[in-house]
Write an enzyme that holds these catalytic residues in place. Sequence first.
Site, PDB file in Angstrom:
ATOM      1  N   HIS A 256      20.185  38.018  24.961  1.00  0.00           N
ATOM      2  CA  HIS A 256      20.937  37.500  26.097  1.00  0.00           C
ATOM      3  C   HIS A 256      21.290  38.621  27.062  1.00  0.00           C
ATOM      4  O   HIS A 256      21.212  39.805  26.709  1.00  0.00           O
ATOM      5  CB  HIS A 256      22.239  36.838  25.629  1.00  0.00           C
TER       6      HIS A 256
ATOM      7  N   HIS B 216      22.109  25.502  12.028  1.00  0.00           N
ATOM      8  CA  HIS B 216      21.278  26.157  13.033  1.00  0.00           C
ATOM      9  C   HIS B 216      19.844  25.659  12.901  1.00  0.00           C
ATOM     10  O   HIS B 216      19.318  25.522  11.794  1.00  0.00           O
ATOM     11  CB  HIS B 216      21.330  27.680  12.856  1.00  0.00           C
TER      12      HIS B 216
END
Length: 285
Positions: free
Chosen positions: A125, A191
């Site tokens: 990110h 997840h």
Amino acid sequence: MVVLFIDLPLNPYENMCDMKVRLRYGVRDLVVAIEETPGFVGILRPREPVPLGDAEAALRESLHSPLASVPLAALAKGRTKACIVISDSTRPIPNRLILPPLLEVLRSQGIFPSAVTILIATGIHRPPTEEERLALVGPEILGTCRVIDHRSRDRSEMVQVGLIGGRVPAFVNRHYVESDLKILTGFIEPHMWAGYSGGRKSILPGISSVETLEYMHGPEMIAHPATEYGILEGNPFHEAGLEVMERAGADFVVNVTLDSQKKITGVFSGHPVLAHLAGCRFLEQ
């Protein structure tokens, strides 16, 4: 085709026929109205445990009586510098609740804030803005500890700790690897690839290099039938995370579970593998 929409409740008395869904997006969320179609069966919401009455007290107790580990103070004794890995602003971790008791324990063993690096696990990110960084840790910690971003594309900040599956280089953040007390924080939720977030995921992908993550997010890894929500056994994504964590090292983990309103429902501190696994088993309910 039947489509199921998964959301968080807008209002418990809301008319379901309105087909309004709140989507988590940024800090304000998005509310979308969906045209009613044949086959719609309802909005799915999780069956959630009751939030902890005193989450701060539970966090402090977990550091003194951890799962499958000696107390954090005993681990910190004789160490000189610590690295605490936290998630970036894309994850709703209550860092400002978790970090103060951690730092208190370290200080009690002579590891003062000036010797603590708080490493923001950005994965691939973008780095957080100054406003996001302040929100993540608060002004006091930001002013006393070294708070740095993981930069996955900066090879000078990486060190190779081994190979994934004996063939894929695993590069991990140098600031973490070179610390002599390594603490992982995060939260556990289902997840889509790792089975569950938390634990080893703070390292891989959290503080690994872009080259390593290209493999972890590539078709060979994510197309495996066991790379799936809620699956740990036989999951190559999970197993790679354990392998890299063992090579890079990890002394202690502080993981929490959260409800849909982001209130803490459980605290799982201690052994980086076994405490995380206990949190996963808690969520299976």
